[in-house]
Design a protein around this motif. Structure first.
Motif, PDB file in Angstrom:
ATOM      1  N   ILE A   1      -3.128   8.363  12.328  1.00  0.00           N
ATOM      2  CA  ILE A   1      -2.941   8.663  10.910  1.00  0.00           C
ATOM      3  C   ILE A   1      -2.291  10.029  10.739  1.00  0.00           C
ATOM      4  O   ILE A   1      -2.555  10.949  11.511  1.00  0.00           O
ATOM      5  N   GLY A   2      -1.421  10.133   9.742  1.00  0.00           N
ATOM      6  CA  GLY A   2      -0.794  11.428   9.468  1.00  0.00           C
ATOM      7  C   GLY A   2      -0.013  11.385   8.166  1.00  0.00           C
ATOM      8  O   GLY A   2       0.264  10.316   7.618  1.00  0.00           O
ATOM      9  N   THR A   3       0.301  12.596   7.662  1.00  0.00           N
ATOM     10  CA  THR A   3       1.154  12.719   6.479  1.00  0.00           C
ATOM     11  C   THR A   3       2.601  12.855   6.959  1.00  0.00           C
ATOM     12  O   THR A   3       2.862  13.583   7.919  1.00  0.00           O
ATOM     13  N   VAL A   4       3.503  12.155   6.299  1.00  0.00           N
ATOM     14  CA  VAL A   4       4.876  12.070   6.802  1.00  0.00           C
ATOM     15  C   VAL A   4       5.622  13.397   6.709  1.00  0.00           C
ATOM     16  O   VAL A   4       5.214  14.308   5.988  1.00  0.00           O
ATOM     17  N   LYS A   5       6.712  13.483   7.426  1.00  0.00           N
ATOM     18  CA  LYS A   5       7.507  14.717   7.500  1.00  0.00           C
ATOM     19  C   LYS A   5       7.932  15.187   6.106  1.00  0.00           C
ATOM     20  O   LYS A   5       8.304  14.399   5.258  1.00  0.00           O
ATOM     21  N   GLY A   6       7.824  16.495   5.902  1.00  0.00           N
ATOM     22  CA  GLY A   6       8.226  17.073   4.624  1.00  0.00           C
ATOM     23  C   GLY A   6       7.089  17.191   3.628  1.00  0.00           C
ATOM     24  O   GLY A   6       7.217  17.833   2.599  1.00  0.00           O
ATOM     25  N   ASP A   7       5.966  16.565   3.945  1.00  0.00           N
ATOM     26  CA  ASP A   7       4.841  16.543   3.006  1.00  0.00           C
ATOM     27  C   ASP A   7       3.642  17.257   3.637  1.00  0.00           C
ATOM     28  O   ASP A   7       3.297  16.996   4.784  1.00  0.00           O
ATOM     29  N   LEU A   8       3.038  18.157   2.865  1.00  0.00           N
ATOM     30  CA  LEU A   8       1.988  19.016   3.428  1.00  0.00           C
ATOM     31  C   LEU A   8       0.603  18.698   2.882  1.00  0.00           C
ATOM     32  O   LEU A   8      -0.338  19.445   3.070  1.00  0.00           O
ATOM     33  N   HIS A   9       0.481  17.581   2.186  1.00  0.00           N
ATOM     34  CA  HIS A   9      -0.802  17.278   1.548  1.00  0.00           C
ATOM     35  C   HIS A   9      -1.715  16.533   2.503  1.00  0.00           C
ATOM     36  O   HIS A   9      -1.280  15.618   3.188  1.00  0.00           O
ATOM     37  N   ASP A  10      -2.981  16.921   2.532  1.00  0.00           N
ATOM     38  CA  ASP A  10      -3.826  16.270   3.532  1.00  0.00           C
ATOM     39  C   ASP A  10      -5.224  15.865   3.078  1.00  0.00           C
ATOM     40  O   ASP A  10      -5.950  15.252   3.841  1.00  0.00           O
TER      41      ASP A  10
ATOM     42  N   ILE B   1      -3.325   0.505  14.816  1.00  0.00           N
ATOM     43  CA  ILE B   1      -3.026   0.729  13.399  1.00  0.00           C
ATOM     44  C   ILE B   1      -2.332   2.075  13.228  1.00  0.00           C
ATOM     45  O   ILE B   1      -2.712   3.065  13.856  1.00  0.00           O
ATOM     46  N   LEU B   2      -1.297   2.072  12.382  1.00  0.00           N
ATOM     47  CA  LEU B   2      -0.629   3.317  12.014  1.00  0.00           C
ATOM     48  C   LEU B   2      -0.800   3.512  10.508  1.00  0.00           C
ATOM     49  O   LEU B   2      -0.460   2.629   9.722  1.00  0.00           O
ATOM     50  N   CYS B   3      -1.340   4.671  10.114  1.00  0.00           N
ATOM     51  CA  CYS B   3      -1.527   4.954   8.688  1.00  0.00           C
ATOM     52  C   CYS B   3      -0.640   6.117   8.278  1.00  0.00           C
ATOM     53  O   CYS B   3      -0.716   7.194   8.862  1.00  0.00           O
ATOM     54  N   LEU B   4       0.190   5.890   7.257  1.00  0.00           N
ATOM     55  CA  LEU B   4       1.107   6.922   6.775  1.00  0.00           C
ATOM     56  C   LEU B   4       0.707   7.338   5.369  1.00  0.00           C
ATOM     57  O   LEU B   4       0.441   6.506   4.513  1.00  0.00           O
TER      58      LEU B   4
END
Lengths: 483, 210
Positions: free
Chosen positions: B93-102, B142-145
Motif C-alpha cells: 500500500i502507498g500514496t502515489v507519486k506527487g501526493d503527500l497525504h497519508d 494486493i496492491l492498494c493505491l
C-alpha cells in the motif's frame, strides 16, 4: 449596490487577552517544538539559519526565536492591493475590510442541463468564471474547479487563461510547479504590459500551500512561494489543518498551531524578499471524526475563521481564509444554512479575503451553476449586515415623521423615494417574496430552479474576452491554449 | 470460554487492559491461540470495521481498538504455529507519486492488518517503479493505491499501467481509494476494486484474496 470592502469587526470570538495568549502559544511552538521540512529545501533552510534560526539537520528541525519572528513579520505589508483587470474590481485588503469570493479545486459539477454529477472540464471553468464576472456580490475569482480533461503540462496556463478571459475580477489559483508559475507570470505580464506593470497592479496572485500540517514545509510549494516572492507576485500562504487529524482536536490548539505555521511561512517570504506582498493564509478546518473527511459546513469553521482573522490582524497582515462550504451534495436547505452561518460569521469577524464562498457543494468537491447565484445572494446579505444602521439626521427622519404626522403613511414621501434603493439589500433576484398565487402562476419554482434559470440567462449573454484581441493572439501563439 | 463474545465485546469497548487479561485467561484455559486470534480478536475487529463503515464509531476509537488488538496479537504471536502465522495475504500500500497525504492510507493499512493481512506500507509519493519492485519483492497479492489530490489521480492510472507492463498484473488485485476517487474512476483506470472508507477496504481486500 456596492457592498465590497466594508469594514467590520462586530464578531470577536477571542478577547484581546485570548489573542495574546494564542499568539504567545504559537511563538512557543516555534521556539520549542519547531517545524520540519522535506528533502530538497536546503537553500531555504540555509537562508533561515543565516538569519538566526536554529537548525538540526539530522532531525530536520528548524526552531525560531521570538525576536526573529517579530523582526521578519514586521516587514510584511499591512495592506495588499489585489487588482482586477478592471480597476473597479481592485481589492484593498487591510485591517477589517471584508471581501468574499470563490475558491477550491472541485472536480465535479452538477451538470446544468441534466442535474447529474459529472467531472469538470476547462469549458466548465470558463463558464463559471463568466458567472462570477457577472455576479456583483462575488468580489474575486479563485479558480473554483479544475479541468479534468487536459494534460498536466497544459494545466497551469490554461487555468489562468480561462479565468482571465472570462472575468475582469482578481484571479488567484495554485500552480503545479515553478515552470507553471513562470508561464503564468509571462502570460499575465503580456496582458499587463510587462512584469513591472504586473507587479504594480497584480491582477493575478498565487496560492502556495507551503505547509503540510502539522508544522512541515512542503518542498515544491515552498519553492513556488519563494519564486513568486522574487517575482513580486502576491501569495496566499495556505495552510489548512483539520482539527482532530492534522491539528489538535480543540479549536484553541488548532488556532495556535495554525498561527505558528503562518508565522514561519511569513518569515520565509520576508527573508526571500523583504516587503513581499502576501496574505496570511490560515484556514482552520475540522475533520469529520467518523470518516476523517473534511467538515466544511460545520458552524465551528465559521467561528475559527473569524478567530484566525483576529490573529492575522494582531500581527497586522491581511488574511485569506475560508467560509461558505457545505457538506450537502445538492443546493438544499442544509447547503443554505451551513453557508449562511459560516459566511456571516467570517464576514462579521472582519476577514479580508474569504474564499470558498460561492458555488461549492460536498465540501470542496463539487460546484453547481445555481449555487453560484444562491451564494451571491448569501454574500450580499452578509455584507449588508456589515454596513450596519446609519444614525444621523437624514436617517432619523424627524422632519419626515413630523410632516407625515400621526396616522399618515410614508409610501409616497420624497424621503422614501430618496432612500428606498439604498437602505435595504434588494437582492439579486433569486429570493422569492411573491404571493403564493403569483408564485404558482410563475410555475411554482423552488430556489434551485430559479437560480438555474438566472445562471442560464447570464451565460446566454455576450461573451466579451477580457484579454485584448492582439494580446490574445500572441498568448495563443506562445502557449498551448486549449479553450 | 467456548464463545469469544467477551473478547469481542471488550475489544469493541476499547478496554485494552481487560482485553490482555482475557487473552491470558483464555491461554490458561488451553484455548488454542489460533482460535483466540481468529474467533476473538479478528472477529472483534470485524465488528469494529462494520461500525466504522456505518459511522457508529469515531475513527480515533477505531485506532484505539486496533492498538488494543495488536497488544493481544503480541501475546499470541510466539505461540502460533507457522501455519497459523501465515496471513491471509500480502498487501502493498502507498500514496502515489506527487501526493503527500497519508492519513487515510494509514487507516486502510491498519484496518487491513487488523483483518489479518500482512501489510507493507510504503509511505507517500511512491513512484510506479517502486510499487512494481515491491510487488515482486514481497510477492504481494494486493496492491492498494491512494490519492487525495485531484491532480495526482492520473498517477494511479500510470501506476497500474506500469504494473501491466511489468507482467505482474495477473498476480495482484489492485484497489484504489482516496477522497476524490470514485467507483467510475476505478473502473476507468482498470482497478479491481474501489473502497470509500477503511472498513470496507479491509473487507473488500479479504474478499479479493479469499
Amino acid at each position: 449596490m456596492n457592498l465590497m470592502g466594508l469594514q467590520d469587526g462586530q464578531y470577536r470570538p477571542l478577547s484581546p487577552e485570548q489573542i495574546e495568549t494564542v499568539h504567545e502559544a504559537s511563538l512557543k511552538i516555534l521556539e520549542k517544538t519547531g517545524i520540519t521540512y522535506e528533502q530538497g529545501l536546503e537553500d531555504t533552510v540555509q537562508l533561515l539559519e543565516d538569519n538566526g534560526a536554529a537548525i538540526d539537520r539530522d532531525k530536520k528541525n528548524i526552531k525560531f526565536s521570538k525576536d526573529m519572528i517579530a523582526e521578519q513579520v514586521a516587514r510584511a505589508p499591512e495592506k495588499v492591493v489585489l487588482c482586477g483587470q478592471n480597476p473597479k474590481n481592485d481589492l484593498h485588503l487591510t485591517e477589517n475590510r471584508v471581501h468574499l469570493g470563490t475558491g477550491g479545486a472541485a472536480i465535479k459539477i452538477l451538470d446544468p442541463k441534466t442535474g447529474k454529477v459529472r467531472s469538470t472540464t476547462l469549458k466548465d471553468l470558463y463558464d463559471v468564471s463568466r458567472l462570477v464576472d457577472q455576479l456583483d456580490n462575488i468580489h474575486f475569482l479563485v479558480r473554483p474547479c479544475i479541468a479534468t480533461d487536459i494534460d498536466k503540462a497544459d494545466y497551469d496556463i490554461n487555468m489562468f487563461y480561462a479565468c482571465l478571459a472570462a472575468s475582469s475580477k482578481h484571479v488567484m489559483a495554485g500552480v503545479n510547479d515553478e515552470q507553471g508559475l513562470h508561464n503564468v507570470i509571462e502570460m499575465a505580464s503580456m496582458i499587463a504590459g510587462g512584469p513591472d506593470k504586473l507587479a504594480e497592479k497584480p491582477f493575478i496572485s498565487v496560492i502556495t500551500s507551503f505547509a503540510i500540517s502539522p508544522l512541515k514545509l512542503c518542498t515544491q510549494s515552498t519553492h513556488i512561494m519563494q519564486e513568486a516572492n522574487r517575482n513580486r507576485i502576491p501569495v496566499a500562504l495556505s495552510s489548512a489543518p483539520m482539527a482532530g487529524s492534522t491539528s489538535p482536536l480543540t479549536m484553541a490548539g488548532t488556532l495556535a498551531q495554525l498561527h505558528a505555521e503562518q508565522l514561519a511561512g511569513i518569515t520565509i517570504c520576508q527573508l526571500t524578499r523583504p516587503g513581499a506582498p502576501l496574505l496570511y493564509g490560515g484556514i482552520p478546518g475540522m475533520a469529520n471524526l467518523k470518516t476523517m473527511g473534511y467538515s466544511g459546513g460545520a458552524v465551528e469553521c465559521g467561528m475559527m475563521n473569524a478567530s484566525i482573522h483576529q490573529l492575522s490582524n494582531h500581527i497586522k497582515v491581511p488574511n485569506y481564509n475560508s467560509a461558505g462550504l457545505s457538506d450537502s451534495k445538492v443546493p438544499d436547505a442544509q447547503a443554505g444554512y451551513e453557508k449562511a452561518f459560516t459566511v456571516l460569521l467570517a464576514s462579521m469577524g472582519g476577514a479580508n479575503y474569504i474564499h470558498h464562498s460561492a458555488g461549492m457543494l460536498e465540501s470542496m468537491l463539487t460546484i453547481a451553476h445555481e449555487q453560484f447565484v444562491i451564494d451571491d445572494e448569501i454574500i450580499g446579505n452578509a455584507c449588508k449586515v456589515l454596513k450596519g444602521i446609519d444614525i444621523d439626521a437624514e436617517h432619523l427622519a424627524l422632519e419626515v415623521i413630523d410632516s407625515v404626522g400621526p396616522g399618515g403613511n410614508f409610501m409616497t414621501s420624497p424621503h422614501t423615494m430618496a432612500h428606498m434603493r439604498k437602505e435595504y439589500y434588494n437582492g439579486n433576484g433569486v429570493t422569492d417574496r411573491k404571493s403564493r398565487e403569483k408564485w404558482e402562476q410563475d410555475g411554482s419554482l423552488d430556489i434551485r430552479q430559479r437560480a438555474l434559470a438566472m445562471a442560464k440567462k447570464l451565460l446566454a449573454g455576450p461573451k466579451p474576452s477580457h484579454i485584448p484581441e492582439e494580446i490574445d493572439k500572441e498568448i495563443k501563439e506562445k502557449f498551448n491554449i486549449l479553450l | 470460554m467456548t464463545d469469544f463474545n467477551e473478547i469481542k465485546e471488550t475489544l469493541v469497548n476499547l478496554d485494552e487492559q481487560r482485553l490482555i487479561e482475557l487473552v491470558n485467561e483464555a491461554l490458561e484455559k488451553d484455548i488454542p491461540p489460533g482460535d483466540i486470534l481468529n474467533k476473538g480478536l479478528i472477529a472483534g475487529m470485524d465488528i469494529v470495521g462494520e461500525k466504522m463503515e456505518n459511522e457508529d464509531m469515531f475513527i480515533p476509537e477505531v485506532l484505539m481498538a486496533a492498538k488494543a488488538m495488536s497488544k493481544g496479537v503480541e501475546i499470541l504471536k510466539p505461540l502460533l504455529s507457522d501455519k497459523e502465522t501465515q496471513t491471509r495475504g500480502s498487501v502493498i500500500i502507498g500514496t502515489v507519486k506527487g501526493d503527500l497525504h497519508d492519513i487515510g492510507k494509514n487507516l486502510v493499512a491498519m484496518m487491513m492488518e487488523s483483518a489479518g493481512l500482512t501489510v507493507h506500507n510504503l509511505g507517500v509519493d511512491i513512484a510506479p517503479e517502486e510499487f512494481v519492485r515491491m510487488i515482486k519483492e514481497k510477492n504481494a497479492g494486493i496492491l492498494c493505491l491512494s490519492a487525495l489530490l485531484t491532480t495526482t489521480m492520473p498517477m494511479m492510472k500510470q501506476t497500474i499501467d506500469a504494473v501491466v507492463e511489468s507482467g505482474l498484473r495477473d498476480q495482484v488485485k489492485i484497489m484504489v481509494g482516496g477522497a476524490p476517487v470514485t467507483q467510475a474512476f476505478a473502473d476507468d483506470i482498470g482497478a479491481d476494486a474501489f473502497a470509500s472508507d477503511a472498513g470496507s477496504a479491509a473487507k473488500s481486500a479479504k474478499a479479493l484474496v479469499a
